[in-house]
Scaffold this motif. Structure first.
Motif, short mmCIF file in Angstrom:
data_model
loop_
_atom_site.label_atom_id
_atom_site.label_comp_id
_atom_site.label_asym_id
_atom_site.label_seq_id
_atom_site.Cartn_x
_atom_site.Cartn_y
_atom_site.Cartn_z
N ILE A 128 0.88 -1.18 0.00
CA ILE A 128 0.00 0.00 0.00
C ILE A 128 0.92 1.22 0.00
CG2 ILE A 128 -1.81 1.21 1.27
CD1 ILE A 128 -2.32 -1.60 2.67
N ASN A 129 0.81 2.02 -1.05
CA ASN A 129 1.73 3.16 -1.21
C ASN A 129 1.00 4.48 -0.95
OD1 ASN A 129 4.17 1.73 -2.74
ND2 ASN A 129 2.26 0.96 -3.59
N ASP A 130 1.72 5.41 -0.33
CA ASP A 130 1.25 6.79 -0.14
C ASP A 130 -0.15 6.87 0.50
OD1 ASP A 130 3.63 7.34 -1.34
OD2 ASP A 130 2.76 8.09 -3.23
N ALA A 131 -0.40 5.99 1.47
CA ALA A 131 -1.72 5.97 2.12
C ALA A 131 -2.01 7.30 2.83
CB ALA A 131 -1.81 4.81 3.10
N ASP A 132 -0.94 8.00 3.22
CA ASP A 132 -1.16 9.27 3.93
C ASP A 132 -1.17 10.47 2.98
OD1 ASP A 132 1.52 8.90 3.34
OD2 ASP A 132 2.24 9.91 5.16
N VAL A 154 -8.17 2.86 0.59
CA VAL A 154 -7.78 1.45 0.72
C VAL A 154 -8.44 0.88 1.98
CG1 VAL A 154 -5.85 -0.17 0.99
CG2 VAL A 154 -5.52 1.94 -0.32
N ALA A 155 -9.14 -0.26 1.82
CA ALA A 155 -9.72 -0.93 2.99
C ALA A 155 -8.84 -2.13 3.32
CB ALA A 155 -11.15 -1.38 2.68
N GLY A 156 -8.24 -2.12 4.48
CA GLY A 156 -7.36 -3.20 4.93
C GLY A 156 -8.20 -4.26 5.62
N CYS A 157 -8.62 -5.28 4.84
CA CYS A 157 -9.48 -6.35 5.37
C CYS A 157 -8.73 -7.66 5.32
CB CYS A 157 -10.77 -6.45 4.54
SG CYS A 157 -11.71 -4.93 4.44
N ILE A 168 0.85 0.93 8.70
CA ILE A 168 0.75 2.11 9.58
C ILE A 168 2.05 2.21 10.40
CG2 ILE A 168 -0.58 3.22 11.42
CD1 ILE A 168 -3.05 1.74 10.44
N PRO A 169 2.75 3.35 10.33
CA PRO A 169 4.05 3.44 11.02
C PRO A 169 3.91 3.18 12.52
CG PRO A 169 3.61 5.40 9.69
CD PRO A 169 2.36 4.58 9.65
N PRO A 274 -4.63 3.78 15.89
CA PRO A 274 -5.98 4.00 15.38
C PRO A 274 -6.29 3.00 14.26
CG PRO A 274 -4.47 5.54 14.35
CD PRO A 274 -3.65 4.71 15.31
N MET A 275 -7.53 2.97 13.83
CA MET A 275 -7.91 2.05 12.75
C MET A 275 -7.91 2.76 11.39
SD MET A 275 -10.78 -0.26 14.70
CE MET A 275 -11.49 -0.91 13.21
N ARG A 276 -7.44 4.00 11.39
CA ARG A 276 -7.32 4.72 10.11
C ARG A 276 -5.98 5.43 10.07
NH1 ARG A 276 -9.61 10.70 8.77
NH2 ARG A 276 -8.70 10.82 6.70
N TRP A 277 -5.35 5.39 8.92
CA TRP A 277 -4.14 6.20 8.71
C TRP A 277 -4.28 6.80 7.32
CZ3 TRP A 277 0.81 5.16 5.96
CH2 TRP A 277 1.77 6.13 6.26
N GLY A 278 -4.52 8.11 7.27
CA GLY A 278 -4.72 8.77 5.97
C GLY A 278 -5.91 8.16 5.25
N ARG A 279 -5.63 7.54 4.11
CA ARG A 279 -6.72 6.96 3.30
C ARG A 279 -6.79 5.43 3.45
NH1 ARG A 279 -8.94 10.19 -1.10
NH2 ARG A 279 -8.58 12.35 -0.54
N LEU A 280 -6.08 4.93 4.43
CA LEU A 280 -6.13 3.48 4.73
C LEU A 280 -7.01 3.23 5.96
CD1 LEU A 280 -5.11 0.48 4.64
CD2 LEU A 280 -3.12 1.26 5.94
#
Ligand code: RFL
Ligand code: PHB
Length: 389
Positions: A128-132, A154-157, A168-169, A274-280
């Motif tokens: 997953i690239n550039d999620a933020d 992006v949905a990480g399922c 996520i860093p 958290p369960m979200r990072w940017g667009r992930l």
């Protein structure tokens, strides 16, 4: 290639999200590491909350579920020979549904295929690239070819062992974990279930659970040591041990037969924040794990999908990012309560190696209170049938 949403993982979370989005005209590609048959071969959850069933209805994939499911208005709890009933329906006016995760997944794959939605199986090296950033993209290889999909979200399922959470860093991610000192040995057998509702049993030899999939397919579990291997347990040894851990009247009624599946699952409580990072966005087992006592794993995955689906519809249809901005907070608020309930039911019903005589008395008092106190039963029923979304 471009897709509005890329869904990593073709388990129940990813498939349910894909189907809900498809109904709203939002396109989503699913990337799955295994084959469809492999995913369908995993024997997992059996109990669905009403909220899950409603989502399947909203996704337009509930025809078979509505026809073939079994409604359970309550459950049995045993403490040695002493067995009592928790009547969800009478206590709080709601029930749960018995319909296997395998069937849920099959229905979702069938609907996905019928809709012509794109799924890549056997994918490798998903990144997953550039999620933020405002322009994320996902790269992967399939059949020796490298592909790139540009997307909005992006949905990480992709379950507990997937890549999404790891994206996520560590400076942002905080993980909470409890590993239990035992596992569950489960078998599936083509025999009629011992009882029409589930029996959760605490015995001096350890926990046991009698569950089912249909009138001629039973699912049984016993607490086992983490050093056990499923293949070392003969069917005869399993049945013998199960009979010793459930009340005599249930043991006498038990119909045994050859197992058609046998496996050991470790027990763990885990949450990432958290369960979200940017667009992930993380959903389901990618973000959290519960021990199976209480049947919350798949059901917590469904509540994440509810929040994410509504957030995506809100942003695409109304250009309003409120749902997206509050996704992590809303999902986690419900998750932690399901974590507490699963941890409590696990603690109530299992024998822990380090338990002393005092701990045992505390457990017995906890079970006695549940047996005698209607308010305690209501609390259990409220959690078991599922907290509101
Ligand atoms: P899944 O099902 O693990 O699916 C994730 C998918 O992602 C794929 N994947 C990847 N794909 C692409 N690239 C990668 N890098 C990838 N890495 C992984 C995987 O191959 C997989 O197909 O997660 P999802 O969708 O979030 O669903 C979660 C549920 O499966 C899980 O919570 C439940 O099964 C838990 N559970 C139960 N939940 C309930 O609600 N009720 C129950 O009665 C219940 N019983 C159980 C259970 C889980 C059990 N085990 C074995 C852990 C009973 C058991 C024994
Ligand atoms: C199952 O049927 O697999 C099952 C049911 C209830 C649980 C866990 C697993 O709490």
């Amino acid at each position: 290639m471009r897709s509005q949403v890329v869904i990593i993982g073709g388990g129940p979370s990813g498939l349910l999200l894909g189907q809900l989005l498809h109904r709203k005209g939002i396109d989503a590609v699913v990337l799955e590491r295994k084959t469809r048959d492999y995913v369908l071969g995993r024997i997992r959850a059996g109990i669905l909350e009403t909220g899950f069933v409603n989502l399947m209805r909203e996704a337009g994939v509930s025809d078979r579920l509505d026809k073939e499911c079994f409604i359970h208005d309550g459950t049995l709890i045993a403490d040695g020979e002493d067995m009592f009933h928790i009547n969800f329906k009478e206590l709080i006016g709601d029930s749960v549904v018995l319909y296997g995760q395998t069937e849920v997944t099959r229905d979702l794959y069938d609907a996905r295929e019928a809709a012509g939605a794109e799924t890549y199986f056997n994918v490798e090296d998903v990144v997953i690239n550039d999620a933020d950033s405002d322009a994320p993209f996902v790269t992967f290889t399939v059949g020796g070819e490298t592909k790139r999909i540009d997307c909005d979200y992006v949905a990480g399922c992709d379950g507990f062992h997937g890549v999404s959470r790891q994206t996520i860093p560590l400076s942002v991610r905080k993980e909470y974990e409890k590993v239990y000192p035992f596992g569950w040995l489960g078998i599936l057998s083509e025999t009629p279930p011992v009882n029409e509702e589930l029996i959760y049993s605490n015995s001096e030899r350890g926990f046991a659970l009698c569950s089912m999939r249909n009138a001629n397919l039973s699912r049984y579990y016993i607490q086992c040591s983490l050093s056990d291997h499923a293949e070392d347990w003969t069917d005869a040894a399993f049945w013998e041990e199960l009979k010793r851990r459930i009340p005599q009247e249930a043991a006498d009624a038990l119909v045994t037969g050859p197992s058609i599946e046998k496996s050991i699952a470790p027990l763990r409580s885990f949450v990432t924040e958290p369960m979200r990072w940017g667009r992930l966005f993380l959903c389901g087992d990618a973000a959290h794990i519960v021990p199976p006592t209480g049947a919350k794993g798949l059901n917590t995955a469904a509540s994440d999908i509810h929040y994410l689906y509504n957030a995506l519809v809100q942003v695409y249809e109304e250009k309003d990012a409120e749902g997206i901005d509050r996704y992590s907070e809303k999902a986690l608020a419900r998750i932690w309560k399901a974590e507490r309930f699963s941890w409590w039911m696990t603690t109530l019903l299992h024998r822990f190696p380090e338990m002393n005589a005092f701990d045992l008395r505390m457990q017995q008092a906890d079970i006695a209170f549940l047996r005698e106190n209607r308010d305690a039963q209501k609390v259990m029923a409220t959690n078991y049938v599922g907290l509101p979304y």
